[in-house]
Design a protein around this motif. Structure first.
Motif, PDB file in Angstrom:
ATOM      1  N   LEU A 278      -4.142 -33.112   1.096  1.00 51.06           N
ATOM      2  CA  LEU A 278      -5.331 -33.093   1.416  1.00 51.06           C
ATOM      3  C   LEU A 278      -6.057 -31.666   0.767  1.00 51.06           C
ATOM      4  CD1 LEU A 278      -5.239 -33.245   5.393  1.00 51.06           C
ATOM      5  CD2 LEU A 278      -6.340 -34.859   3.868  1.00 51.06           C
ATOM      6  N   GLY A 279      -5.485 -30.848   0.248  1.00 52.83           N
ATOM      7  CA  GLY A 279      -5.866 -29.642  -0.491  1.00 52.83           C
ATOM      8  C   GLY A 279      -6.567 -28.726   0.501  1.00 52.83           C
ATOM      9  N   LEU A 280      -5.917 -28.908   1.616  1.00 50.06           N
ATOM     10  CA  LEU A 280      -6.424 -28.098   3.022  1.00 50.06           C
ATOM     11  C   LEU A 280      -5.967 -26.679   2.962  1.00 50.06           C
ATOM     12  CD1 LEU A 280      -8.447 -28.113   5.332  1.00 50.06           C
ATOM     13  CD2 LEU A 280      -6.282 -29.105   6.467  1.00 50.06           C
ATOM     14  N   PRO A 281      -6.248 -25.469   2.942  1.00 51.87           N
ATOM     15  CA  PRO A 281      -5.711 -24.426   3.078  1.00 51.87           C
ATOM     16  C   PRO A 281      -5.204 -24.063   4.491  1.00 51.87           C
ATOM     17  CG  PRO A 281      -7.635 -23.898   1.898  1.00 51.87           C
ATOM     18  CD  PRO A 281      -7.621 -25.366   2.363  1.00 51.87           C
ATOM     19  N   ILE A 282      -4.034 -23.525   4.624  1.00 50.04           N
ATOM     20  CA  ILE A 282      -3.470 -23.400   5.949  1.00 50.04           C
ATOM     21  C   ILE A 282      -3.542 -21.664   6.046  1.00 50.04           C
ATOM     22  CG2 ILE A 282      -1.450 -23.254   7.344  1.00 50.04           C
ATOM     23  CD1 ILE A 282      -0.519 -25.524   5.899  1.00 50.04           C
ATOM     24  N   ILE A 283      -4.286 -21.372   7.103  1.00 48.00           N
ATOM     25  CA  ILE A 283      -3.979 -19.847   7.729  1.00 48.00           C
ATOM     26  C   ILE A 283      -2.690 -19.630   8.616  1.00 48.00           C
ATOM     27  CG2 ILE A 283      -5.018 -17.714   8.793  1.00 48.00           C
ATOM     28  CD1 ILE A 283      -7.626 -18.723   7.612  1.00 48.00           C
ATOM     29  N   GLU A 284      -1.752 -19.188   8.268  1.00 44.39           N
ATOM     30  CA  GLU A 284      -0.625 -19.075   9.050  1.00 44.39           C
ATOM     31  C   GLU A 284      -0.488 -17.593   9.444  1.00 44.39           C
ATOM     32  OE1 GLU A 284       4.450 -19.037   8.898  1.00 44.39           O
ATOM     33  OE2 GLU A 284       3.120 -18.649   6.892  1.00 44.39           O
ATOM     34  N   ASP A 285      -0.935 -17.618  10.884  1.00 43.38           N
ATOM     35  CA  ASP A 285      -1.124 -16.164  11.785  1.00 43.38           C
ATOM     36  C   ASP A 285       0.539 -16.068  12.359  1.00 43.38           C
ATOM     37  OD1 ASP A 285      -1.704 -13.775  12.790  1.00 43.38           O
ATOM     38  OD2 ASP A 285      -3.394 -14.777  13.849  1.00 43.38           O
ATOM     39  N   ASP A 286       1.161 -14.966  11.926  1.00 44.17           N
ATOM     40  CA  ASP A 286       2.434 -14.803  12.550  1.00 44.17           C
ATOM     41  C   ASP A 286       2.762 -13.406  12.846  1.00 44.17           C
ATOM     42  OD1 ASP A 286       5.044 -15.488  12.987  1.00 44.17           O
ATOM     43  OD2 ASP A 286       5.751 -14.621  11.178  1.00 44.17           O
ATOM     44  N   PRO A 287       1.934 -12.906  14.078  1.00 41.21           N
ATOM     45  CA  PRO A 287       2.075 -11.538  14.633  1.00 41.21           C
ATOM     46  C   PRO A 287       3.414 -11.311  15.579  1.00 41.21           C
ATOM     47  CG  PRO A 287       0.488 -12.750  16.037  1.00 41.21           C
ATOM     48  CD  PRO A 287       0.938 -13.766  14.709  1.00 41.21           C
ATOM     49  N   TYR A 288       3.987 -12.454  15.795  1.00 35.48           N
ATOM     50  CA  TYR A 288       4.988 -12.386  16.611  1.00 35.48           C
ATOM     51  C   TYR A 288       6.393 -12.741  16.060  1.00 35.48           C
ATOM     52  CZ  TYR A 288       0.975 -12.719  19.756  1.00 35.48           C
ATOM     53  OH  TYR A 288      -0.338 -12.574  20.198  1.00 35.48           O
ATOM     54  N   GLY A 289       6.486 -13.291  14.832  1.00 35.73           N
ATOM     55  CA  GLY A 289       7.732 -13.897  14.175  1.00 35.73           C
ATOM     56  C   GLY A 289       8.874 -13.035  14.316  1.00 35.73           C
ATOM     57  N   GLU A 290       8.814 -11.730  14.227  1.00 39.27           N
ATOM     58  CA  GLU A 290       9.913 -11.025  14.540  1.00 39.27           C
ATOM     59  C   GLU A 290      10.611 -10.695  15.985  1.00 39.27           C
ATOM     60  OE1 GLU A 290      11.660  -9.748  12.052  1.00 39.27           O
ATOM     61  OE2 GLU A 290      10.601  -9.932  10.275  1.00 39.27           O
ATOM     62  N   LEU A 291       9.819 -11.168  16.805  1.00 35.90           N
ATOM     63  CA  LEU A 291      10.013 -10.978  18.112  1.00 35.90           C
ATOM     64  C   LEU A 291      10.873 -12.444  18.915  1.00 35.90           C
ATOM     65  CD1 LEU A 291       6.832  -9.346  19.279  1.00 35.90           C
ATOM     66  CD2 LEU A 291       8.784  -8.305  18.559  1.00 35.90           C
ATOM     67  N   ARG A 292      11.698 -12.756  17.802  1.00 35.86           N
ATOM     68  CA  ARG A 292      12.510 -13.946  18.496  1.00 35.86           C
ATOM     69  C   ARG A 292      13.752 -13.429  19.240  1.00 35.86           C
ATOM     70  NH1 ARG A 292      13.672 -19.340  18.001  1.00 35.86           N
ATOM     71  NH2 ARG A 292      11.800 -19.661  16.505  1.00 35.86           N
ATOM     72  N   TYR A 293      13.784 -13.818  20.409  1.00 38.18           N
ATOM     73  CA  TYR A 293      15.075 -13.590  21.163  1.00 38.18           C
ATOM     74  C   TYR A 293      15.870 -14.722  21.699  1.00 38.18           C
ATOM     75  CZ  TYR A 293      11.127 -13.809  24.436  1.00 38.18           C
ATOM     76  OH  TYR A 293       9.954 -14.264  25.108  1.00 38.18           O
ATOM     77  N   ALA A 294      15.589 -15.850  21.348  1.00 34.20           N
ATOM     78  CA  ALA A 294      16.325 -17.143  21.924  1.00 34.20           C
ATOM     79  C   ALA A 294      15.963 -18.341  20.745  1.00 34.20           C
ATOM     80  CB  ALA A 294      15.932 -17.592  23.161  1.00 34.20           C
ATOM     81  N   GLY A 295      17.083 -19.165  20.510  1.00 36.34           N
ATOM     82  CA  GLY A 295      16.758 -20.329  19.688  1.00 36.34           C
ATOM     83  C   GLY A 295      16.899 -19.838  18.022  1.00 36.34           C
ATOM     84  N   ALA A 296      17.025 -20.972  17.295  1.00 43.08           N
ATOM     85  CA  ALA A 296      17.247 -20.660  15.854  1.00 43.08           C
ATOM     86  C   ALA A 296      15.921 -20.493  15.350  1.00 43.08           C
ATOM     87  CB  ALA A 296      17.991 -21.929  15.214  1.00 43.08           C
ATOM     88  N   SER A 297      15.778 -19.579  14.198  1.00 41.06           N
ATOM     89  CA  SER A 297      14.350 -19.292  13.519  1.00 41.06           C
ATOM     90  C   SER A 297      14.301 -20.331  12.440  1.00 41.06           C
ATOM     91  CB  SER A 297      14.605 -17.947  12.956  1.00 41.06           C
ATOM     92  OG  SER A 297      15.566 -17.764  11.954  1.00 41.06           O
ATOM     93  N   HIS A 298      12.996 -20.767  12.185  1.00 44.10           N
ATOM     94  CA  HIS A 298      12.538 -21.779  11.078  1.00 44.10           C
ATOM     95  C   HIS A 298      11.798 -20.899   9.983  1.00 44.10           C
ATOM     96  CE1 HIS A 298      13.926 -24.491  14.203  1.00 44.10           C
ATOM     97  NE2 HIS A 298      12.669 -24.043  15.058  1.00 44.10           N
ATOM     98  N   PRO A 299      12.097 -21.683   8.685  1.00 42.71           N
ATOM     99  CA  PRO A 299      11.104 -21.102   7.691  1.00 42.71           C
ATOM    100  C   PRO A 299       9.717 -21.126   7.996  1.00 42.71           C
ATOM    101  CG  PRO A 299      12.721 -22.846   6.815  1.00 42.71           C
ATOM    102  CD  PRO A 299      12.782 -22.779   8.282  1.00 42.71           C
ATOM    103  N   GLY A 300       8.996 -20.210   7.502  1.00 43.53           N
ATOM    104  CA  GLY A 300       7.824 -19.934   7.660  1.00 43.53           C
ATOM    105  C   GLY A 300       6.722 -20.926   7.063  1.00 43.53           C
ATOM    106  N   LEU A 301       5.397 -21.251   7.283  1.00 45.07           N
ATOM    107  CA  LEU A 301       4.621 -22.065   6.650  1.00 45.07           C
ATOM    108  C   LEU A 301       4.596 -21.618   5.113  1.00 45.07           C
ATOM    109  CD1 LEU A 301       1.922 -22.801   9.143  1.00 45.07           C
ATOM    110  CD2 LEU A 301       4.240 -24.077   8.921  1.00 45.07           C
ATOM    111  N   LEU A 302       4.407 -20.578   4.922  1.00 43.70           N
ATOM    112  CA  LEU A 302       4.175 -19.916   3.341  1.00 43.70           C
ATOM    113  C   LEU A 302       5.319 -20.367   2.733  1.00 43.70           C
ATOM    114  CD1 LEU A 302       2.529 -18.048   1.420  1.00 43.70           C
ATOM    115  CD2 LEU A 302       3.964 -16.135   2.268  1.00 43.70           C
ATOM    116  N   GLN A 303       6.617 -20.250   3.138  1.00 42.61           N
ATOM    117  CA  GLN A 303       7.689 -20.562   2.353  1.00 42.61           C
ATOM    118  C   GLN A 303       7.813 -22.154   2.082  1.00 42.61           C
ATOM    119  OE1 GLN A 303      11.562 -19.548   3.821  1.00 42.61           O
ATOM    120  NE2 GLN A 303      12.519 -20.973   2.650  1.00 42.61           N
ATOM    121  N   LEU A 304       7.386 -23.050   3.154  1.00 40.63           N
ATOM    122  CA  LEU A 304       7.442 -24.249   3.164  1.00 40.63           C
ATOM    123  C   LEU A 304       6.316 -24.860   2.269  1.00 40.63           C
ATOM    124  CD1 LEU A 304       8.575 -25.184   6.896  1.00 40.63           C
ATOM    125  CD2 LEU A 304       9.987 -25.362   4.742  1.00 40.63           C
ATOM    126  N   GLY A 305       5.343 -24.405   2.291  1.00 45.72           N
ATOM    127  CA  GLY A 305       4.076 -24.422   1.581  1.00 45.72           C
ATOM    128  C   GLY A 305       4.136 -24.540  -0.082  1.00 45.72           C
TER     129      GLY A 305
END
Length: 404
Positions: free
Chosen positions: A200-227
């Motif tokens: 679509l050519g649509l920008p994504i604003i990826e707001d990630d204030p909590y990403g470093e606060l994972r305490y369960a489950g597996a982490s996933h690549p961020g939208l910036l990396q995937l994008g």
């Protein structure tokens, strides 16, 4: 002598439409010491590295005081921008420091992005529900909000059809431990989202204030990396508020250079630059790997607090109530049976010295359900969590026969 009357100030139409944050209004009540507050999304002071920050400020002022107290570059303190770029390289990306802009908290970034992208009436895509601070910031520029459907797995990329996305300036998303729901967007949905937005050519604003606060489950690549792998434009917001302390008001934007260039011009008209001494002290604190030592303790604390609240909800809430189980972050989202108005429930709870945030203010572009609420668990001691949840359970009442 009569006091002369003062002619009322004439506010702009934009200013006249402003309203106070629902959360900030509730926080005024929670200043009373007897109130058990699940309302504010405040990091736990137990996680503030006060000795390290104090030493860093002392070091900076003792050795680089003249620079620290002088005006600085709008883009930010170069070593800190380089640190952010290098830190993101852990995710498999190559980030140029010139793609990094330091801001006075990620809330400032939201305001600046609103100025950059939104004209009155322009369409803006947001999750339903979404972060109230972003909705409030974007509203200042009079957009047309378009809600993107969500389910128990978060944002639904398949919903981004031509009708919803037509004319949209950007989509705003929080993929990790979303505020207010605590949900995490799955890898498959992240991949589908960036592919669709690239088409679509649509920008994504990826707001990630909590990403470093994972305490369960597996982490996933961020939208910036995937994008970047598929040619999508992703603007990533990060902050030091949740990993160090919010009072310093320090965050950053990572985006393509043409976007950073425009944001720099906007920031120059806003505050010239973010406080130099704060940037230098934060860099002094984190430059030698301090966060790798510090964050595990914060994650352990938040996991423990989350566990206390989940246990209390199971014990005291009715069987027809449902809630999210976050893998990180600070929030649990509760859905009560139809017919309960959580705005009215809040007034009853305040009378019993308990506070939370009703869910309705987190919605834009869609009719808000009245039976949802957000609970924040990180700043409340265990005994008060259990007592506050018990009181809420009493006010909600037992499950209805129909639900059973």
């Amino acid at each position: 002598m009569d006091t002369p009357s003062v002619t009322p100030a004439v506010f702009s139409q934009r200013a006249q439409k402003l309203t106070s944050s629902a959360i900030r209004e509730i926080l005024k009540i929670t200043e009373r010491p007897e109130v058990i507050s699940f309302a504010g999304g405040l990091p736990s002071p137990e996680g503030f590295p006060i000795p390290q920050l104090q030493a860093a400020f002392n070091q900076v002022l003792a050795t680089q005081g003249a620079t620290a107290l002088q005006y600085g570059r709008t883009e930010g303190y170069t070593p800190l921008r380089e640190w952010v770029a290098h830190d993101l390289s852990r995710e498999g990306m190559v980030i140029d420091p010139e793609e990094v802009l330091i801001v006075s908290g990620s809330q400032q970034a939201l305001d600046m992005l609103g100025k950059l992208f939104i004209d009155p009436g322009a369409r803006v895509l947001v999750e339903a529900p979404s972060y109230l601070g972003a909705l409030q910031s974007f509203s200042l520029f009079e957009p047309q909000f378009q809600a993107v459907p969500t389910d128990a797995q978060g944002l639904v990329p398949e919903a981004l059809d031509d009708d919803i996305t037509r004319g949209a300036r950007f989509i705003y998303a929080l993929p990790n431990f979303q505020n207010p729901t605590g949900l995490t967007l799955s890898l498959a949905r992240r991949q589908a989202l960036v592919r669709r937005c690239a088409q679509l050519g649509l920008p994504i604003i990826e707001d990630d204030p909590y990403g470093e606060l994972r305490y369960a489950g597996a982490s996933h690549p961020g939208l910036l990396q995937l994008g970047r792998a598929v040619g999508a434009t992703v603007i990533r917001l990060g902050t030091f508020s949740k990993v160090l302390a919010p009072g310093m008001r320090l965050g950053y934007v990572v985006a393509p250079r043409d976007i950073i260039s425009k944001l720099v011009q906007i920031k120059q008209a806003t505050d010239l630059h973010t406080a130099t001494v704060t940037q230098m002290a934060v860099y002094e604190t984190i430059r030698d790997g301090f966060l790798q030592q510090h964050l595990p303790k914060v994650r352990e604390l938040y996991q423990r607090q989350c566990g206390y609240m989940l246990d209390a909800l199971k014990q005291h809430f009715p069987a027809d109530a449902h809630w999210t189980t976050p893998e990180g972050g600070m929030f649990i989202w509760v859905t009560l049976r139809q017919g309960i108005d959580t705005t009215q429930l809040l007034q009853q709870a305040i009378a019993r010295n308990v506070a939370f945030v009703p869910g309705a203010p987190f919605y834009a572009g869609v009719k808000a359900p009245t039976n949802t609420l957000r609970l924040s668990f990180v700043t409340v001691p265990e005994a008060k969590i259990r007592e506050g949840v018990r009181i809420l359970g009493e006010l909600i009442g037992p499950a209805t026969v129909a639900a059973a």
